[in-house]
Design a protein around this motif. Structure first.
Motif, mmCIF file in Angstrom:
data_model
loop_
_atom_site.group_PDB
_atom_site.id
_atom_site.type_symbol
_atom_site.label_atom_id
_atom_site.label_comp_id
_atom_site.label_asym_id
_atom_site.label_seq_id
_atom_site.Cartn_x
_atom_site.Cartn_y
_atom_site.Cartn_z
ATOM 1 N N GLY A 13 0.833 -1.190 0.000
ATOM 2 C CA GLY A 13 0.000 0.000 0.000
ATOM 3 C C GLY A 13 0.870 1.242 0.000
ATOM 4 O O GLY A 13 2.081 1.168 0.220
ATOM 5 N N GLY A 14 0.251 2.391 -0.219
ATOM 6 C CA GLY A 14 1.007 3.618 -0.338
ATOM 7 C C GLY A 14 1.146 4.420 0.933
ATOM 8 O O GLY A 14 1.805 5.460 0.932
ATOM 9 N N SER A 15 0.521 3.973 2.034
ATOM 10 C CA SER A 15 0.600 4.736 3.280
ATOM 11 C C SER A 15 0.539 3.799 4.474
ATOM 12 O O SER A 15 0.107 2.645 4.370
ATOM 13 N N ILE A 33 4.888 1.277 0.186
ATOM 14 C CA ILE A 33 5.707 1.911 -0.858
ATOM 15 C C ILE A 33 4.847 2.990 -1.515
ATOM 16 O O ILE A 33 3.974 2.685 -2.324
ATOM 17 N N PRO A 34 5.048 4.263 -1.167
ATOM 18 C CA PRO A 34 4.262 5.334 -1.800
ATOM 19 C C PRO A 34 4.652 5.506 -3.260
ATOM 20 O O PRO A 34 5.763 5.138 -3.661
ATOM 21 N N PHE A 35 3.738 6.060 -4.070
ATOM 22 C CA PHE A 35 4.062 6.201 -5.489
ATOM 23 C C PHE A 35 5.065 7.328 -5.718
ATOM 24 O O PHE A 35 5.648 7.438 -6.796
ATOM 25 N N SER A 36 5.298 8.154 -4.703
ATOM 26 C CA SER A 36 6.306 9.200 -4.809
ATOM 27 C C SER A 36 7.129 9.193 -3.525
ATOM 28 O O SER A 36 6.589 9.364 -2.438
ATOM 29 N N ILE A 37 8.437 8.983 -3.644
ATOM 30 C CA ILE A 37 9.312 8.800 -2.486
ATOM 31 C C ILE A 37 10.086 10.080 -2.199
ATOM 32 O O ILE A 37 10.455 10.824 -3.111
ATOM 33 N N PHE A 38 10.310 10.350 -0.926
ATOM 34 C CA PHE A 38 11.022 11.554 -0.515
ATOM 35 C C PHE A 38 12.408 11.621 -1.150
ATOM 36 O O PHE A 38 13.142 10.649 -1.192
ATOM 37 N N ASN A 39 12.737 12.835 -1.628
ATOM 38 C CA ASN A 39 14.037 13.078 -2.255
ATOM 39 C C ASN A 39 14.521 14.458 -1.821
ATOM 40 O O ASN A 39 13.820 15.459 -2.014
ATOM 41 N N LYS A 40 15.712 14.545 -1.245
ATOM 42 C CA LYS A 40 16.234 15.824 -0.760
ATOM 43 C C LYS A 40 16.388 16.853 -1.874
ATOM 44 O O LYS A 40 16.383 18.061 -1.625
ATOM 45 N N ALA A 161 1.232 11.804 -1.044
ATOM 46 C CA ALA A 161 2.454 11.390 -1.739
ATOM 47 C C ALA A 161 3.311 12.599 -2.105
ATOM 48 O O ALA A 161 4.537 12.567 -1.979
ATOM 49 N N HIS A 162 2.668 13.683 -2.534
ATOM 50 C CA HIS A 162 3.425 14.879 -2.892
ATOM 51 C C HIS A 162 3.957 15.589 -1.652
ATOM 52 O O HIS A 162 5.061 16.153 -1.685
ATOM 53 N N ALA A 163 3.198 15.566 -0.564
ATOM 54 C CA ALA A 163 3.699 16.132 0.692
ATOM 55 C C ALA A 163 4.944 15.384 1.147
ATOM 56 O O ALA A 163 5.900 15.981 1.658
ATOM 57 N N ILE A 164 4.942 14.079 0.960
ATOM 58 C CA ILE A 164 6.097 13.251 1.313
ATOM 59 C C ILE A 164 7.284 13.565 0.405
ATOM 60 O O ILE A 164 8.397 13.821 0.865
ATOM 61 N N ALA A 165 7.053 13.559 -0.899
ATOM 62 C CA ALA A 165 8.145 13.715 -1.860
ATOM 63 C C ALA A 165 8.815 15.077 -1.763
ATOM 64 O O ALA A 165 10.030 15.192 -1.955
ATOM 65 N N TYR A 166 8.031 16.116 -1.436
ATOM 66 C CA TYR A 166 8.577 17.477 -1.425
ATOM 67 C C TYR A 166 8.706 18.054 -0.016
ATOM 68 O O TYR A 166 9.037 19.230 0.137
ATOM 69 N N LEU A 209 4.959 27.380 9.950
ATOM 70 C CA LEU A 209 5.109 26.058 9.348
ATOM 71 C C LEU A 209 6.511 25.528 9.625
ATOM 72 O O LEU A 209 7.497 26.213 9.390
ATOM 73 N N ASP A 210 6.563 24.309 10.125
ATOM 74 C CA ASP A 210 7.835 23.706 10.515
ATOM 75 C C ASP A 210 8.324 22.792 9.390
ATOM 76 O O ASP A 210 7.955 21.616 9.317
ATOM 77 N N TYR A 211 9.173 23.328 8.505
ATOM 78 C CA TYR A 211 9.635 22.557 7.359
ATOM 79 C C TYR A 211 10.665 21.507 7.754
ATOM 80 O O TYR A 211 10.809 20.483 7.079
ATOM 81 N N LYS A 212 11.372 21.752 8.866
ATOM 82 C CA LYS A 212 12.295 20.727 9.366
ATOM 83 C C LYS A 212 11.520 19.503 9.828
ATOM 84 O O LYS A 212 11.915 18.370 9.579
ATOM 85 N N GLU A 213 10.396 19.745 10.495
ATOM 86 C CA GLU A 213 9.542 18.634 10.928
ATOM 87 C C GLU A 213 8.953 17.909 9.721
ATOM 88 O O GLU A 213 8.852 16.678 9.700
ATOM 89 N N SER A 214 8.575 18.666 8.703
ATOM 90 C CA SER A 214 8.059 18.051 7.473
ATOM 91 C C SER A 214 9.098 17.141 6.842
ATOM 92 O O SER A 214 8.780 16.047 6.355
ATOM 93 N N MET A 215 10.348 17.582 6.844
ATOM 94 C CA MET A 215 11.402 16.756 6.267
ATOM 95 C C MET A 215 11.622 15.492 7.094
ATOM 96 O O MET A 215 11.807 14.409 6.532
ATOM 97 N N LEU A 216 11.579 15.622 8.415
ATOM 98 C CA LEU A 216 11.721 14.446 9.276
ATOM 99 C C LEU A 216 10.583 13.454 9.027
ATOM 100 O O LEU A 216 10.802 12.236 8.984
ATOM 101 N N ASN A 217 9.367 13.978 8.880
ATOM 102 C CA ASN A 217 8.228 13.106 8.586
ATOM 103 C C ASN A 217 8.405 12.404 7.242
ATOM 104 O O ASN A 217 8.132 11.206 7.104
ATOM 105 N N SER A 218 8.857 13.151 6.245
ATOM 106 C CA SER A 218 9.051 12.570 4.918
ATOM 107 C C SER A 218 10.146 11.514 4.912
ATOM 108 O O SER A 218 10.113 10.580 4.105
#
Length: 234
Positions: A13-15, A33-40, A161-166, A209-218
């Motif tokens: 599944g994707g989530s 396995i999400p259809f879009s994977i986090f990428n720095k 998926a896009h929140a995760i990838a970006y 908005l905590d973008y560092k937290e978003s990156m940790l989540n991703s």
């Protein structure tokens, strides 16, 4: 479907919400396995003009876009100039096209939408430059075959998926059950007025908005972490 599930060694599944749901229903290992994977490489600084991005096709059967539209009508002309909302997808039907054309005529430069297919470079650029990813899903969805689905639980969505990838925060309707690993960077709205008030606070930076937290989540969905999880289940 029942036969395929019965013969499968693993399900994917994707989530993590989807995984938890299936794990409670069937005696099978469920992989994520999400259809879009986090990428720095997708990380980008935000803009001076606050940017909301609603990814996916303009489809009023799946999305209650009238709620966002009506929230935008509550802004003054001066406040509308402080932000932009991008619908990152083309209309599905003539009704959807009419809806968004009328909305655009009222919002001018504050609303951007696409009438045709969006190429990958444009799609990627818009998501990289978003301040927040927005969605307003009709969570109880019935497909053309009559199957009932619940977005965020039995059916995956592109917004996650896009929140995760970006590595972006989410801004979604209150009844949508966001993935467990994205919950800490998700803001929810209950109705038109609540949506307007929170959009206003976001635009004026009253909501931080905590973008560092978003990156940790991703990073929970980064390839190396998913690989470890997969190896542990195989």
């Amino acid at each position: 479907k029942q036969r395929l599930i019965g013969e499968a060694s693993y399900l994917v599944g994707g989530s993590f919400n989807f995984k938890h749901y299936l794990t409670n229903k069937i005696n099978k290992s469920v992989l994520v396995i999400p259809f879009s994977i986090f990428n720095k490489d997708n990380i980008n600084k935000t803009n001076n003009k606050f940017t909301f991005v609603v990814p996916g096709t303009i489809d009023l059967k799946r999305k209650d876009l009238s709620l966002i539209r009506d929230a935008m009508y509550l802004f003054s002309k001066n406040d509308l100039s402080k932000f932009k909302l991008i619908l990152l997808g083309r209309p599905i039907s003539e009704d959807d096209n009419t809806f968004v054309k009328n909305w655009k005529s009222d919002m001018s430069d504050s609303l951007i939408y696409y009438s045709e297919f969006i190429d990958d470079n444009e799609f990627n650029m818009v998501l990289k430059n978003a301040d927040i990813i927005m969605g307003v899903l009709n969570i109880n969805f019935q497909n053309k075959y009559g199957n009932q689905e619940i977005y965020g639980l039995t059916k995956d969505t592109g917004i996650e998926a896009h929140a995760i990838a970006y590595a972006k925060p989410l801004f979604v309707n209150y009844d949508y059950q966001v993935d467990v690993y994205l919950d800490s960077t998700t803001i929810k709205f209950k109705n038109i007025n609540d949506c307007y008030e929170k959009m206003e606070d976001l635009i004026n930076r009253n909501i931080k908005l905590d973008y560092k937290e978003s990156m940790l989540n991703s990073c929970n969905y980064a390839l190396n972490n998913l690989t470890v999880t997969l190896k542990g289940n195989l």
